[in-house]
Write a protein that holds these residues in place. Structure first.
Motif, PDB file in Angstrom:
ATOM      1  N   LYS A  36      22.955 -10.517  19.555  1.00 28.75           N
ATOM      2  CA  LYS A  36      24.382 -10.387  19.232  1.00 28.75           C
ATOM      3  C   LYS A  36      24.710  -9.439  18.078  1.00 28.75           C
ATOM      4  N   ILE A  37      23.762  -9.199  17.161  1.00 30.25           N
ATOM      5  CA  ILE A  37      24.066  -8.306  16.034  1.00 30.25           C
ATOM      6  C   ILE A  37      23.570  -6.897  16.366  1.00 30.25           C
ATOM      7  N   PRO A  38      24.489  -5.922  16.491  1.00 29.23           N
ATOM      8  CA  PRO A  38      24.063  -4.557  16.830  1.00 29.23           C
ATOM      9  C   PRO A  38      23.148  -3.981  15.740  1.00 29.23           C
ATOM     10  N   ILE A  39      21.998  -3.457  16.155  1.00 30.43           N
ATOM     11  CA  ILE A  39      21.052  -2.866  15.208  1.00 30.43           C
ATOM     12  C   ILE A  39      21.451  -1.415  14.916  1.00 30.43           C
ATOM     13  N   ARG A  40      22.083  -0.803  15.899  1.00 35.54           N
ATOM     14  CA  ARG A  40      22.693   0.544  15.798  1.00 35.54           C
ATOM     15  C   ARG A  40      21.727   1.708  15.588  1.00 35.54           C
ATOM     16  N   HIS A  41      20.920   1.660  14.522  1.00 35.49           N
ATOM     17  CA  HIS A  41      19.990   2.767  14.280  1.00 35.49           C
ATOM     18  C   HIS A  41      18.663   2.225  13.770  1.00 35.49           C
ATOM     19  N   ILE A  42      17.590   2.891  14.173  1.00 38.01           N
ATOM     20  CA  ILE A  42      16.258   2.570  13.661  1.00 38.01           C
ATOM     21  C   ILE A  42      15.938   3.637  12.625  1.00 38.01           C
ATOM     22  N   ILE A  43      15.716   3.222  11.378  1.00 43.42           N
ATOM     23  CA  ILE A  43      15.353   4.148  10.309  1.00 43.42           C
ATOM     24  C   ILE A  43      13.994   3.720   9.793  1.00 43.42           C
ATOM     25  N   LEU A  44      13.057   4.683   9.698  1.00 44.06           N
ATOM     26  CA  LEU A  44      11.705   4.337   9.264  1.00 44.06           C
ATOM     27  C   LEU A  44      11.462   4.611   7.787  1.00 44.06           C
ATOM     28  N   MET A  45      11.000   3.576   7.086  1.00 48.63           N
ATOM     29  CA  MET A  45      10.490   3.758   5.722  1.00 48.63           C
ATOM     30  C   MET A  45       9.094   3.147   5.707  1.00 48.63           C
ATOM     31  N   GLN A  46       8.436   3.187   4.560  1.00 47.07           N
ATOM     32  CA  GLN A  46       7.098   2.608   4.498  1.00 47.07           C
ATOM     33  C   GLN A  46       6.902   1.807   3.221  1.00 47.07           C
ATOM     34  N   MET A  47       6.044   0.772   3.349  1.00 46.44           N
ATOM     35  CA  MET A  47       5.579   0.048   2.169  1.00 46.44           C
ATOM     36  C   MET A  47       4.368   0.817   1.684  1.00 46.44           C
ATOM     37  N   ARG A  48       4.479   1.380   0.459  1.00 46.00           N
ATOM     38  CA  ARG A  48       3.397   2.192  -0.082  1.00 46.00           C
ATOM     39  C   ARG A  48       2.301   1.341  -0.720  1.00 46.00           C
ATOM     40  N   PHE A  49       1.190   1.980  -1.006  1.00 49.04           N
ATOM     41  CA  PHE A  49       0.040   1.313  -1.643  1.00 49.04           C
ATOM     42  C   PHE A  49       0.429   0.676  -2.972  1.00 49.04           C
ATOM     43  N   ASP A  50       1.460   1.249  -3.638  1.00 51.62           N
ATOM     44  CA  ASP A  50       1.848   0.743  -4.960  1.00 51.62           C
ATOM     45  C   ASP A  50       2.901  -0.372  -4.879  1.00 51.62           C
ATOM     46  N   GLY A  51       3.202  -0.826  -3.660  1.00 50.84           N
ATOM     47  CA  GLY A  51       4.158  -1.914  -3.495  1.00 50.84           C
ATOM     48  C   GLY A  51       5.602  -1.466  -3.482  1.00 50.84           C
ATOM     49  N   LEU A  52       5.827  -0.149  -3.546  1.00 52.39           N
ATOM     50  CA  LEU A  52       7.185   0.392  -3.527  1.00 52.39           C
ATOM     51  C   LEU A  52       7.520   0.919  -2.140  1.00 52.39           C
ATOM     52  N   THR A 130      -3.794   4.426  14.759  1.00 50.81           N
ATOM     53  CA  THR A 130      -4.664   5.602  14.567  1.00 50.81           C
ATOM     54  C   THR A 130      -4.471   6.354  13.251  1.00 50.81           C
ATOM     55  N   ALA A 131      -3.379   6.105  12.519  1.00 59.76           N
ATOM     56  CA  ALA A 131      -3.135   6.848  11.271  1.00 59.76           C
ATOM     57  C   ALA A 131      -4.260   6.602  10.272  1.00 59.76           C
ATOM     58  N   THR A 132      -4.822   7.698   9.720  1.00 65.61           N
ATOM     59  CA  THR A 132      -5.964   7.555   8.808  1.00 65.61           C
ATOM     60  C   THR A 132      -5.568   6.842   7.517  1.00 65.61           C
ATOM     61  N   ASP A 133      -4.310   6.965   7.105  1.00 63.17           N
ATOM     62  CA  ASP A 133      -3.868   6.338   5.850  1.00 63.17           C
ATOM     63  C   ASP A 133      -3.444   4.879   6.015  1.00 63.17           C
ATOM     64  N   HIS A 134      -3.442   4.378   7.261  1.00 62.76           N
ATOM     65  CA  HIS A 134      -2.986   2.995   7.467  1.00 62.76           C
ATOM     66  C   HIS A 134      -3.899   2.010   6.739  1.00 62.76           C
ATOM     67  N   GLY A 135      -3.281   1.159   5.940  1.00 60.92           N
ATOM     68  CA  GLY A 135      -4.047   0.184   5.165  1.00 60.92           C
ATOM     69  C   GLY A 135      -4.597   0.763   3.879  1.00 60.92           C
ATOM     70  N   GLN A 136      -4.388   2.068   3.676  1.00 61.41           N
ATOM     71  CA  GLN A 136      -4.845   2.722   2.447  1.00 61.41           C
ATOM     72  C   GLN A 136      -3.609   3.115   1.629  1.00 61.41           C
ATOM     73  N   GLU A 137      -3.158   4.384   1.796  1.00 60.77           N
ATOM     74  CA  GLU A 137      -1.950   4.812   1.082  1.00 60.77           C
ATOM     75  C   GLU A 137      -0.695   4.146   1.643  1.00 60.77           C
ATOM     76  N   VAL A 138      -0.764   3.798   2.922  1.00 64.12           N
ATOM     77  CA  VAL A 138       0.402   3.209   3.587  1.00 64.12           C
ATOM     78  C   VAL A 138       0.062   1.803   4.078  1.00 64.12           C
ATOM     79  N   SER A 162      12.305  -2.658  -4.547  1.00 61.87           N
ATOM     80  CA  SER A 162      11.991  -1.542  -5.448  1.00 61.87           C
ATOM     81  C   SER A 162      11.535  -0.336  -4.648  1.00 61.87           C
ATOM     82  N   PHE A 163      12.037   0.837  -5.043  1.00 56.31           N
ATOM     83  CA  PHE A 163      11.766   2.083  -4.327  1.00 56.31           C
ATOM     84  C   PHE A 163      11.059   3.088  -5.233  1.00 56.31           C
ATOM     85  N   ILE A 164      10.276   3.971  -4.630  1.00 59.72           N
ATOM     86  CA  ILE A 164       9.611   5.058  -5.369  1.00 59.72           C
ATOM     87  C   ILE A 164      10.620   6.180  -5.660  1.00 59.72           C
ATOM     88  N   GLY A 165      10.498   6.787  -6.838  1.00 65.93           N
ATOM     89  CA  GLY A 165      11.329   7.960  -7.162  1.00 65.93           C
ATOM     90  C   GLY A 165      12.796   7.721  -6.865  1.00 65.93           C
TER      91      GLY A 165
END
Ligand code: GTP
Ligand code: MN
Ligand code: MN
Ligand code: MN
Ligand code: MN
Ligand code: MN
Length: 198
Positions: A36-52, A130-138, A162-165
């Protein structure tokens, strides 16, 4: 141009500056949360290694690669997919606040790229496998909730993390500029996120 912003040409002319390129990948969707709640857009961000939280991308060396080729390389590492990036996807470049007096100045270049929903889903699958950084930087890709629920859940809660930069303002500016969230709704979410921010 707002303070701190610089053109792509000015940015590349800075000798001794370091450069980082990040991108907001997004797609339209007709899907609904709880049916019932329109999601409208999918925007990708990431949880970084530093928790940001931040956008995919990273440091680029313009002496060895163009900004767009460097961004594309970072996306291969962090998302496991080689996405071609073009100068037309560039939105803004600006000086990052100095982290320490001795560190060389960092210029951040921000890009936005619209994709099809199925392409975004493919990126999510690759980023988690398959991403090489998965579980590492990302630590993982996350979608940004754009709706507001009773009690302020949704976008306001997301913006309280909390966000980076200046990734948080890159997100908020893009939501406004691309009209992905109505200005009044975004304003309410911003006010509420300040209240709940700890
Ligand atoms: P390494 O391979 O470890 O060097 O990481 P990277 O190349 O992936 O670099 P990273 O993505 O961490 O970005 C480099 C710098 O840019 C960070 O230290 C932050 O200061 C800044 N940064 C990271 N993500 C974002 C973002 O989403 N927005 C902005 N504006 N800056 C960011
Ligand atoms: Mn459930
Ligand atoms: Mn990286
Ligand atoms: Mn990165
Ligand atoms: Mn890197
Ligand atoms: Mn790396």
């Amino acid at each position: 141009m707002a303070s701190g912003q610089l053109s792509r040409v000015e940015a590349l002319a800075c000798s001794g500056c370091r450069h980082a390129c990040h991108v907001m990948l997004y797609a339209d969707t007709k899907s609904q949360l709880f049916g019932k709640i329109p999601i409208r857009h999918i925007i990708l961000m990431q949880m970084r290694f530093d928790g940001l939280l931040g956008f995919p991308g990273g440091l680029v060396n313009p002496a060895e690669e163009t900004l767009e080729a460097g961004l594309s390389r970072e996306l291969s590492e962090e998302l496991g997919v080689a996405l071609p990036m073009s100068v037309e996807d560039h939105v803004v470049s600006c000086h990052a606040p100095a982290s320490s007096p001795s560190s060389s100045r960092l210029i951040t270049h921000f890009y936005v790229k619209k994709m099809e929903e199925e392409q975004i889903r493919e990126v999510e699958r690759a980023a988690a496998s398959t991403a090489t950084d998965h579980g590492q930087e990302v630590l993982g890709m996350v979608r940004v909730p754009l709706y507001t629920m009773k009690g302020g859940g949704g976008l306001a809660s997301f913006l309280s993390h909390s966000f980076i930069g200046n990734a948080r303002s890159q997100l908020v500016d893009s939501l406004l500029r691309l009209n992905l969230v109505a200005p009044e709704e975004l304003h309410k979410a911003l006010v509420h996120s300040v209240k709940t921010h700890t």
